[in-house]
Design a protein around this motif. Structure first.
Motif, PDB file in Angstrom:
ATOM      1  N   ILE A 178      45.523   7.392  59.723  1.00  0.00           N
ATOM      2  CA  ILE A 178      45.593   6.191  61.012  1.00  0.00           C
ATOM      3  C   ILE A 178      45.929   6.856  62.599  1.00  0.00           C
ATOM      4  O   ILE A 178      46.050   6.762  62.911  1.00  0.00           O
ATOM      5  N   ASP A 179      47.665   7.773  61.691  1.00  0.00           N
ATOM      6  CA  ASP A 179      48.541   7.422  63.616  1.00  0.00           C
ATOM      7  C   ASP A 179      47.633   8.523  64.266  1.00  0.00           C
ATOM      8  O   ASP A 179      47.099   8.524  65.185  1.00  0.00           O
ATOM      9  N   ALA A 180      46.999   9.610  63.305  1.00  0.00           N
ATOM     10  CA  ALA A 180      46.231  10.898  63.977  1.00  0.00           C
ATOM     11  C   ALA A 180      45.103  10.144  65.531  1.00  0.00           C
ATOM     12  O   ALA A 180      45.076  10.858  66.425  1.00  0.00           O
ATOM     13  N   TYR A 181      44.148   9.569  64.350  1.00  0.00           N
ATOM     14  CA  TYR A 181      43.025   8.588  65.002  1.00  0.00           C
ATOM     15  C   TYR A 181      44.043   7.626  65.852  1.00  0.00           C
ATOM     16  O   TYR A 181      43.323   7.648  67.885  1.00  0.00           O
ATOM     17  N   ALA A 182      44.359   7.057  65.463  1.00  0.00           N
ATOM     18  CA  ALA A 182      45.408   6.403  66.591  1.00  0.00           C
ATOM     19  C   ALA A 182      45.830   7.087  68.242  1.00  0.00           C
ATOM     20  O   ALA A 182      46.037   6.560  69.055  1.00  0.00           O
ATOM     21  N   GLN A 183      46.768   8.196  68.146  1.00  0.00           N
ATOM     22  CA  GLN A 183      47.208   8.398  69.171  1.00  0.00           C
ATOM     23  C   GLN A 183      46.050   9.230  70.604  1.00  0.00           C
ATOM     24  O   GLN A 183      46.059   9.186  71.323  1.00  0.00           O
ATOM     25  N   ALA A 184      45.105   9.695  69.355  1.00  0.00           N
ATOM     26  CA  ALA A 184      43.898  10.113  70.376  1.00  0.00           C
ATOM     27  C   ALA A 184      43.083   8.839  71.216  1.00  0.00           C
ATOM     28  O   ALA A 184      41.401   9.024  71.827  1.00  0.00           O
ATOM     29  N   ASN A 185      42.704   7.256  70.908  1.00  0.00           N
ATOM     30  CA  ASN A 185      42.852   6.391  70.612  1.00  0.00           C
ATOM     31  C   ASN A 185      43.096   5.013  71.191  1.00  0.00           C
ATOM     32  O   ASN A 185      43.502   4.395  70.359  1.00  0.00           O
ATOM     33  N   PRO A 186      43.482   4.826  72.566  1.00  0.00           N
ATOM     34  CA  PRO A 186      44.821   4.138  73.296  1.00  0.00           C
ATOM     35  C   PRO A 186      44.261   2.472  72.534  1.00  0.00           C
ATOM     36  O   PRO A 186      45.017   2.070  72.837  1.00  0.00           O
ATOM     37  N   ASP A 187      43.227   2.546  73.154  1.00  0.00           N
ATOM     38  CA  ASP A 187      42.649   0.968  72.593  1.00  0.00           C
ATOM     39  C   ASP A 187      42.533   0.347  70.853  1.00  0.00           C
ATOM     40  O   ASP A 187      41.659  -1.029  70.863  1.00  0.00           O
ATOM     41  N   THR A 188      42.617   1.021  69.981  1.00  0.00           N
ATOM     42  CA  THR A 188      42.744   0.958  69.025  1.00  0.00           C
ATOM     43  C   THR A 188      43.648   0.105  68.208  1.00  0.00           C
ATOM     44  O   THR A 188      45.016  -0.069  68.886  1.00  0.00           O
ATOM     45  N   ASN A 189      43.728  -0.800  67.579  1.00  0.00           N
ATOM     46  CA  ASN A 189      45.203  -1.656  67.291  1.00  0.00           C
ATOM     47  C   ASN A 189      46.211  -1.266  66.299  1.00  0.00           C
ATOM     48  O   ASN A 189      46.937  -1.698  66.544  1.00  0.00           O
TER      49      ASN A 189
END
Length: 243
Positions: A178-189
């Motif tokens: 989850i953190d890997a995706y979040a780091q490259a997608n700043p708008d994610t919750n």
């Protein structure tokens, strides 16, 4: 001297004892410094760990053999420091398994390349170096933009690193994908939770410029952008000057 050598060759027991003595002296010289390692290696309480995306990028860096042409160790020589920045400290490689100091510089040293260039520059350079540096001998890594990043096993990578001393928590390991995706997608919750786990200095942005996909380019650029930024220890005023 030659007479002693000839005599030892004729005496098997004497030759064995001489080998043991010489090997013992050499071993002691190599091992003795380890007893004072706590006094010679710097400590930094603010040293941070790699995020899952940065770990994935580091794995790609190793996979593609980048260490064969780029070192990550600035020597204590004035020329090195003037060109690349403060010389490397042991604490900066505290969580590197394996070390990527390198032994050859076909390209420049990368120990302090973090934030030196923009994400767009790094992406373009990796995609085709000659678009930015016409004389570059570096190969193009175009597949990094095409390949989606595998994240399913990132938790296992973090767990393995914890076994060799990297202080990852159970929460970090459980949320690695989850953190890997979040780091490259700043708008994610999930981005705020990532920043809370790894610190406010964590880079959270679209590294390859495309928020629709998480690519290997995202991971490698994320890794390059933290090189030299894991700790500020090298910039402390009480360090000896370069020679």
């Amino acid at each position: 001297m030659f007479g002693l050598h000839y005599n030892l060759e004729r005496n098997a027991i004497g030759l064995v004892l001489a080998i043991v003595v010489v090997a013992g002296i050499g071993g002691f010289i190599e091992i003795a410094p380890l007893f004072t390692i706590d006094e010679t290696v710097e400590q930094d309480a603010d040293m941070r760990v790699y995020t899952p995306l940065e770990v994935a990028g580091r794995n790609i860096y190793i996979r593609e053999g980048c260490y064969a042409c780029h070192s990550q160790m600035i020597r204590t020589l004035r020329d090195d420091v003037d060109r690349y920045g403060p010389y490397s400290l042991a604490v900066e490689s505290q969580y590197d398994h394996p070390m990527l100091w390198g032994s050859k510089r076909t390209g420049p040293d990368l120990a302090r390349v973090g934030d030196k260039y923009s994400d767009a520059w790094n992406t373009a350079h990796l995609n085709n170096p000659r678009d930015l540096v016409p004389e570059s001998k570096m190969p193009a890594y175009r597949w990094l933009l095409r390949n989606e990043l595998k994240t399913e096993d990132l938790g296992l990578h973090l767990a393995a690193l914890r076994k060799v001393g990297v202080p990852y928590t159970d929460e970090m390991i459980a949320n690695a994908s989850i953190d890997a995706y979040a780091q490259a997608n700043p708008d994610t919750n999930d981005a705020p939770a990532l920043a809370e786990r790894y610190g406010d200095a964590t880079h959270i942005r679209m590294f390859d410029g495309d928020g629709a996909r998480l690519t290997e380019m995202d991971a490698l650029v994320a890794y390059l952008q933290v090189l030299g930024k894991m700790t500020d220890a090298a910039y402390q005023p009480d360090l000896p000057e370069a020679q």
